[in-house]
Write a protein that holds these residues in place. Structure first.
Motif, PDB file in Angstrom:
ATOM      1  N   UNK A 162       1.267  -1.155   0.062  1.00 33.96           N
ATOM      2  CA  UNK A 162      -0.180  -0.558  -0.394  1.00 33.96           C
ATOM      3  C   UNK A 162       0.842   1.125   0.257  1.00 33.96           C
ATOM      4  N   UNK A 163       0.388   2.354  -1.364  1.00 29.22           N
ATOM      5  CA  UNK A 163       1.102   3.462  -0.928  1.00 29.22           C
ATOM      6  C   UNK A 163       0.970   4.367   0.038  1.00 29.22           C
ATOM      7  N   UNK A 164       2.620   4.476   0.895  1.00 26.58           N
ATOM      8  CA  UNK A 164       2.813   5.657   2.296  1.00 26.58           C
ATOM      9  C   UNK A 164       2.722   6.824   1.800  1.00 26.58           C
ATOM     10  N   UNK A 165       4.287   7.040   1.234  1.00 27.54           N
ATOM     11  CA  UNK A 165       4.241   8.562   0.588  1.00 27.54           C
ATOM     12  C   UNK A 165       4.837   8.149  -1.007  1.00 27.54           C
ATOM     13  N   UNK A 166       4.485   9.796  -1.841  1.00 26.40           N
ATOM     14  CA  UNK A 166       5.076   9.553  -2.773  1.00 26.40           C
ATOM     15  C   UNK A 166       6.234  10.816  -2.303  1.00 26.40           C
ATOM     16  N   UNK A 167       7.150  11.111  -3.776  1.00 23.94           N
ATOM     17  CA  UNK A 167       8.097  12.056  -3.382  1.00 23.94           C
ATOM     18  C   UNK A 167       8.027  12.796  -4.914  1.00 23.94           C
ATOM     19  N   UNK A 168       7.984  14.171  -5.388  1.00 25.69           N
ATOM     20  CA  UNK A 168       8.116  14.404  -6.484  1.00 25.69           C
ATOM     21  C   UNK A 168       9.655  15.329  -6.486  1.00 25.69           C
ATOM     22  N   UNK A 169      10.415  14.606  -7.688  1.00 27.38           N
ATOM     23  CA  UNK A 169      11.327  15.056  -7.766  1.00 27.38           C
ATOM     24  C   UNK A 169      11.652  16.639  -8.861  1.00 27.38           C
ATOM     25  N   UNK A 170      12.283  17.072  -8.997  1.00 28.62           N
ATOM     26  CA  UNK A 170      12.965  18.444 -10.018  1.00 28.62           C
ATOM     27  C   UNK A 170      12.441  18.439 -11.192  1.00 28.62           C
ATOM     28  N   UNK A 171      12.267  16.827 -11.834  1.00 30.57           N
ATOM     29  CA  UNK A 171      11.882  16.623 -12.938  1.00 30.57           C
ATOM     30  C   UNK A 171      10.541  16.664 -13.136  1.00 30.57           C
ATOM     31  N   UNK A 172       9.957  16.626 -11.934  1.00 31.73           N
ATOM     32  CA  UNK A 172       8.133  17.243 -11.917  1.00 31.73           C
ATOM     33  C   UNK A 172       7.947  18.636 -11.766  1.00 31.73           C
ATOM     34  N   UNK A 173       9.098  19.134 -10.596  1.00 29.44           N
ATOM     35  CA  UNK A 173       8.473  20.287 -10.448  1.00 29.44           C
ATOM     36  C   UNK A 173       9.077  21.159 -11.249  1.00 29.44           C
ATOM     37  N   UNK A 174      10.207  20.669 -11.845  1.00 24.60           N
ATOM     38  CA  UNK A 174      11.131  21.896 -13.175  1.00 24.60           C
ATOM     39  C   UNK A 174      11.659  22.707 -12.142  1.00 24.60           C
ATOM     40  N   UNK A 175      12.246  22.873 -11.045  1.00 18.56           N
ATOM     41  CA  UNK A 175      13.094  23.611 -10.328  1.00 18.56           C
ATOM     42  C   UNK A 175      14.762  22.625  -9.482  1.00 18.56           C
ATOM     43  N   UNK A 176      15.275  22.548 -10.298  1.00 15.86           N
ATOM     44  CA  UNK A 176      16.208  22.800  -9.215  1.00 15.86           C
ATOM     45  C   UNK A 176      16.652  23.032  -8.330  1.00 15.86           C
ATOM     46  N   UNK A 177      16.555  21.095  -7.231  1.00 17.80           N
ATOM     47  CA  UNK A 177      17.733  21.563  -5.980  1.00 17.80           C
ATOM     48  C   UNK A 177      15.920  21.791  -5.212  1.00 17.80           C
ATOM     49  N   UNK A 178      15.178  21.345  -5.882  1.00 17.09           N
ATOM     50  CA  UNK A 178      13.464  21.387  -5.144  1.00 17.09           C
ATOM     51  C   UNK A 178      12.476  20.170  -5.347  1.00 17.09           C
ATOM     52  N   UNK A 179      11.996  19.812  -3.634  1.00 19.48           N
ATOM     53  CA  UNK A 179      11.317  18.054  -4.072  1.00 19.48           C
ATOM     54  C   UNK A 179      10.456  18.993  -3.203  1.00 19.48           C
ATOM     55  N   UNK A 180       9.575  17.720  -3.306  1.00 15.95           N
ATOM     56  CA  UNK A 180       8.097  17.926  -2.319  1.00 15.95           C
ATOM     57  C   UNK A 180       7.499  16.074  -2.057  1.00 15.95           C
ATOM     58  N   UNK A 181       7.568  16.121  -0.826  1.00 15.08           N
ATOM     59  CA  UNK A 181       7.407  14.569  -0.291  1.00 15.08           C
ATOM     60  C   UNK A 181       5.398  15.099   0.087  1.00 15.08           C
TER      61      UNK A 181
END
Length: 204
Positions: free
Chosen positions: A46-65
């Protein structure tokens, strides 16, 4: 492995603290597929968490949990690279997106050594409320080998990162064993930064 007396240690939220040991599986997404990042599941897949890398956000050095429903829990970003060019450490900060009713409150800071002049070459994490010491957690071992742990300042293991035999067939899978009472969202937030530092799935 474990904190003394299985104390609850909410850092992001107590809802991510379990009274029993948690075994999580991290599945990395290549940057060219869905923008990178990774998905974290529990032992029942079962999915607990997902992480968006900068390839999704389009911003270097930034991620979202994000949580299992896709709601943002933590914004992770690195302090301006230009300001850190001559610094002994690179600093990554985790900001809660809904912390006691406020937004963008810093929850923790991870310091990555950037010079041989640093007092230690260990990657260390400090909490916002840290007093009388300059770090609360430290990375032991080497993350790219998936053979490392997150320990507290007393040497207690809070989480162990490794590869189980049943997962060895895929380089994009590894497991995280989290100590009872420890905040799983915080642990995944730290792993998100380690993933980026070592140029894995969250990096553009």
């Amino acid at each position: 492995m474990g904190a003394k007396d299985n104390m609850i240690m909410p850092i992001i939220s107590k809802m991510y603290c379990s009274s029993s040991q948690a075994v999580l599986v991290v599945r990395r997404r290549p940057p060219m597929i869905n923008g990178g990042g990774f998905v974290v599941t529990d032992c029942s897949q079962k999915v607990s968490f997902k992480v968006d890398g900068c390839g999704i956000l389009g911003k270097k050095d930034e991620m979202i949990l994000r949580d299992s429903d896709g709601e943002a829990l933590l914004l992770i970003r690195r302090k301006g690279a230009m300001l850190e060019a001559l610094s002994i450490y690179r600093k990554w900060r985790g900001y809660s997106l809904d912390y006691e009713g406020s937004q963008d409150q810093m929850v923790f800071c991870l310091k990555e050594p950037n010079s041989c002049l640093a007092r230690t070459q260990a990657i260390r994490i400090s909490m916002k409320a840290t007093k009388n010491k300059d770090w609360d957690f430290e990375i032991k071992g080497y993350f790219p080998d998936k053979d490392c742990s997150i320990v507290d300042s007393k040497g207690n293991t809070m989480a162990q990162i490794g590869v189980r035999k049943e997962l060895m067939a895929s380089k994009d899978l590894y497991h995280v064993v989290v100590t009872p009472g420890m905040d799983q969202a915080f642990i995944i937030g730290v792993i998100t930064i380690l993933d980026y530092i070592y140029g894995e799935s969250t990096r553009c």
